[in-house]
Design a protein around this motif. Structure first.
Motif, mmCIF file in Angstrom:
data_model
loop_
_atom_site.group_PDB
_atom_site.id
_atom_site.type_symbol
_atom_site.label_atom_id
_atom_site.label_comp_id
_atom_site.label_asym_id
_atom_site.label_seq_id
_atom_site.Cartn_x
_atom_site.Cartn_y
_atom_site.Cartn_z
ATOM 1 N N ILE A 1 39.524 29.532 8.562
ATOM 2 C CA ILE A 1 39.638 28.082 8.379
ATOM 3 C C ILE A 1 38.693 27.602 7.282
ATOM 4 O O ILE A 1 39.075 26.828 6.395
ATOM 5 N N SER A 2 37.457 28.095 7.331
ATOM 6 C CA SER A 2 36.422 27.627 6.397
ATOM 7 C C SER A 2 36.762 27.979 4.950
ATOM 8 O O SER A 2 36.508 27.196 4.032
ATOM 9 N N LEU A 3 37.349 29.160 4.747
ATOM 10 C CA LEU A 3 37.702 29.559 3.376
ATOM 11 C C LEU A 3 38.741 28.606 2.796
ATOM 12 O O LEU A 3 38.595 28.127 1.666
ATOM 13 N N LYS A 4 39.782 28.328 3.572
ATOM 14 C CA LYS A 4 40.814 27.412 3.077
ATOM 15 C C LYS A 4 40.259 26.006 2.918
ATOM 16 O O LYS A 4 40.588 25.309 1.947
ATOM 17 N N ALA A 5 39.421 25.585 3.852
ATOM 18 C CA ALA A 5 38.811 24.262 3.750
ATOM 19 C C ALA A 5 37.965 24.155 2.482
ATOM 20 O O ALA A 5 38.034 23.167 1.744
ATOM 21 N N CYS A 6 37.180 25.196 2.216
ATOM 22 C CA CYS A 6 36.318 25.207 1.031
ATOM 23 C C CYS A 6 37.136 25.128 -0.250
ATOM 24 O O CYS A 6 36.776 24.421 -1.194
ATOM 25 N N GLU A 7 38.256 25.833 -0.279
ATOM 26 C CA GLU A 7 39.124 25.799 -1.460
ATOM 27 C C GLU A 7 39.601 24.384 -1.759
ATOM 28 O O GLU A 7 39.901 24.052 -2.913
ATOM 29 N N MET B 1 37.835 21.605 -0.863
ATOM 30 C CA MET B 1 36.670 20.714 -0.831
ATOM 31 C C MET B 1 36.533 19.986 0.515
ATOM 32 O O MET B 1 36.135 18.823 0.579
ATOM 33 N N TYR B 2 36.873 20.671 1.615
ATOM 34 C CA TYR B 2 36.695 20.112 2.953
ATOM 35 C C TYR B 2 35.529 20.803 3.660
ATOM 36 O O TYR B 2 35.329 22.010 3.494
ATOM 37 N N GLY B 3 34.803 20.033 4.461
ATOM 38 C CA GLY B 3 33.825 20.601 5.367
ATOM 39 C C GLY B 3 34.463 20.770 6.731
ATOM 40 O O GLY B 3 35.613 20.373 6.947
ATOM 41 N N VAL B 4 33.725 21.360 7.674
ATOM 42 C CA VAL B 4 34.255 21.546 9.035
ATOM 43 C C VAL B 4 33.291 20.931 10.051
ATOM 44 O O VAL B 4 32.082 20.875 9.828
ATOM 45 N N TYR B 5 33.856 20.492 11.159
ATOM 46 C CA TYR B 5 33.114 19.811 12.222
ATOM 47 C C TYR B 5 33.532 20.448 13.542
ATOM 48 O O TYR B 5 34.696 20.365 13.934
ATOM 49 N N LEU B 6 32.586 21.089 14.229
ATOM 50 C CA LEU B 6 32.895 21.801 15.473
ATOM 51 C C LEU B 6 32.638 20.922 16.697
ATOM 52 O O LEU B 6 31.623 20.222 16.763
ATOM 53 N N THR B 7 33.556 20.992 17.672
ATOM 54 C CA THR B 7 33.278 20.354 18.954
ATOM 55 C C THR B 7 32.284 21.206 19.737
ATOM 56 O O THR B 7 32.223 22.424 19.565
ATOM 57 N N THR B 8 31.523 20.562 20.600
ATOM 58 C CA THR B 8 30.518 21.283 21.386
ATOM 59 C C THR B 8 30.587 20.908 22.871
ATOM 60 O O THR B 8 29.646 21.141 23.611
ATOM 61 N N GLY B 9 31.700 20.323 23.299
ATOM 62 C CA GLY B 9 31.836 19.924 24.705
ATOM 63 C C GLY B 9 31.765 21.114 25.643
ATOM 64 O O GLY B 9 32.384 22.146 25.386
ATOM 65 N N LYS B 10 31.026 20.982 26.720
ATOM 66 C CA LYS B 10 30.878 22.078 27.689
ATOM 67 C C LYS B 10 32.016 22.103 28.705
ATOM 68 O O LYS B 10 32.217 23.101 29.387
ATOM 69 N N THR B 11 32.747 21.002 28.804
ATOM 70 C CA THR B 11 33.872 20.914 29.728
ATOM 71 C C THR B 11 35.079 20.360 28.976
ATOM 72 O O THR B 11 34.956 19.824 27.865
ATOM 73 N N GLU B 12 36.259 20.453 29.614
ATOM 74 C CA GLU B 12 37.466 19.892 29.002
ATOM 75 C C GLU B 12 37.318 18.388 28.803
ATOM 76 O O GLU B 12 37.768 17.845 27.783
ATOM 77 N N GLU B 13 36.690 17.713 29.763
ATOM 78 C CA GLU B 13 36.521 16.262 29.674
ATOM 79 C C GLU B 13 35.613 15.893 28.498
ATOM 80 O O GLU B 13 35.918 14.961 27.738
ATOM 81 N N GLU B 14 34.507 16.619 28.343
ATOM 82 C CA GLU B 14 33.598 16.348 27.224
ATOM 83 C C GLU B 14 34.293 16.591 25.895
ATOM 84 O O GLU B 14 34.125 15.826 24.933
ATOM 85 N N THR B 15 35.070 17.669 25.823
ATOM 86 C CA THR B 15 35.793 17.985 24.591
ATOM 87 C C THR B 15 36.800 16.886 24.271
ATOM 88 O O THR B 15 36.920 16.445 23.115
ATOM 89 N N TYR B 16 37.513 16.426 25.282
ATOM 90 C CA TYR B 16 38.490 15.350 25.087
ATOM 91 C C TYR B 16 37.800 14.094 24.538
ATOM 92 O O TYR B 16 38.280 13.478 23.579
ATOM 93 N N GLU B 17 36.673 13.734 25.128
ATOM 94 C CA GLU B 17 35.950 12.539 24.684
ATOM 95 C C GLU B 17 35.465 12.688 23.245
ATOM 96 O O GLU B 17 35.500 11.730 22.460
#
Length: 340
Positions: free
Chosen positions: A87-93, A95-111
């Motif tokens: 993903i990062s290679l194509k994003a870099c090509e 000029m996009y950065g990446v943003y990772l979710t860090t939710g510990k549960t499905e509910e946190e990830t959804y929020e």
């Protein structure tokens, strides 16, 4: 002083507007011109202010990546760093950065994803998994927000762009490989029917058994939840209770490597007593003893194509949904034995 866009334009012998279009990876600019402008940017040490550009163009130049659980846990599995690398290679090509979710549960990830969408923190989202009951997908569809999925969606697949392997075909193929080597008592370890890829792999496993006239038996199936709950003792009991088990299809290489250590406690040898095939073809699979026969699912390519589809969707919201199947193949090594 900071290098300006005009200085880059002068160095590359193009107009400032052309430099701007190269920065946004405009399709109307030739590859030769892009290379010349990027070379000038590198030599002059020019770095575009993407934050300022996003305010003007209403673009964040960022792609959101949604993990199946917390990043800390998921990144311990080599699948995720490798798919993120694609993903990062194509994003870099582009000029996009990446943003990772860090939710510990499905509910946190959804929020977190709702916050990404409503706050316009990202231009699009890639889901690194497909669940059977995923309100996140339905939310993104309802919001008409650009997203792609790695894995076959369980519902409304015709409305989504997704990248996947043919999990039914490849699992049927490896189960047939075991059958052709004389095995009839074949287990599947590590199922999780919440995820669509598991459903597809189980279907391939069942098809191979059925075609060979071997009855499907639930006792040969052990799921992720049971493994996590009972650990080593549960696996050892499973191996004892399923005798005369002679072969195992394992959900991924990491679990297969764990099983290798467990078999020693039962004085079982791979493949002398039990043959084994797993998935993902991580680097360690080649160096275990014995080296694992495994399925190479082209993890990097899954990520690269998912990002490519997302960038296309961001730039052209009217593009039709696409299904891309990434080839997979069995890598034969030393963990399968032919028996009479």
């Amino acid at each position: 002083m900071a290098v300006t866009i005009k200085e880059v334009a002068r160095e590359a012998n193009v107009s400032p507007s052309t430099v701007s279009r190269v920065i946004s990876n405009h399709p109307g600019i030739s590859e030769n011109t892009k290379k010349r402008v990027r070379k000038a940017m590198k030599e002059l040490g020019y770095h575009p202010n993407l934050q300022a550009r996003s305010l003007v163009g209403k673009s964040t130049q960022t792609i959101g990546i949604v993990m199946p659980n917390s990043a800390t846990q998921a990144l311990q599995n080599p699948f995720f760093p490798e798919v993120i690398r694609g993903i990062s290679l194509k994003a870099c090509e582009n000029m996009y950065g990446v943003y990772l979710t860090t939710g510990k549960t499905e509910e946190e990830t959804y929020e977190q994803v709702v916050a990404m969408v409503q706050g316009r923190r990202v231009d699009g989202i890639i889901l690194l998994y497909s669940r059977t009951d995923d309100r996140l997908m339905q939310y993104l569809l309802a919001e008409q927000f650009p997203f792609t999925v790695i894995g076959r969606p369980y519902k409304n697949a015709e409305h989504m762009t997704y990248v996947d392997n043919d999990n039914i075909h490849i699992t049927k193929r490896i189960t047939e490989h075991l059958i052709q080597n004389g095995h009839e008592h074949i287990a599947y370890i590590g199922t999780n029917m919440d995820f669509v890829f598991t459903i597809d792999r189980m279907e391939g496993y069942k098809q191979a058994l059925s075609d060979a006239g071997i009855p499907f038996d639930e006792k040969y199936i052990i799921d992720d939840a049971q493994i996590k709950k009972e650990g080593k003792e549960g696996i050892l009991k499973f191996l004892e209770d399923t005798a005369p088990l002679t072969a195992i299809v394992v959900a991924d290489d990491i679990l297969a490597i764990e099983l290798l250590s467990y078999t020693e406690a039962l004085n079982l040898s791979i493949p002398e007593n039990i043959s084994m095939i797993s998935f993902n073809n991580i680097l360690l699979a080649e160096y275990t003893k014995p080296a694992l026969t495994t399925v190479d699912i082209n993890i990097f390519q899954l990520g690269f194509e998912a990002a490519s589809c997302l960038v296309e969707k961001i730039k052209n919201p009217d593009v039709l949904p696409r299904r891309i199947t990434i080839p997979s193949k069995m890598i034969e090594r030393k963990s399968v034995k032919k028996i009479k």
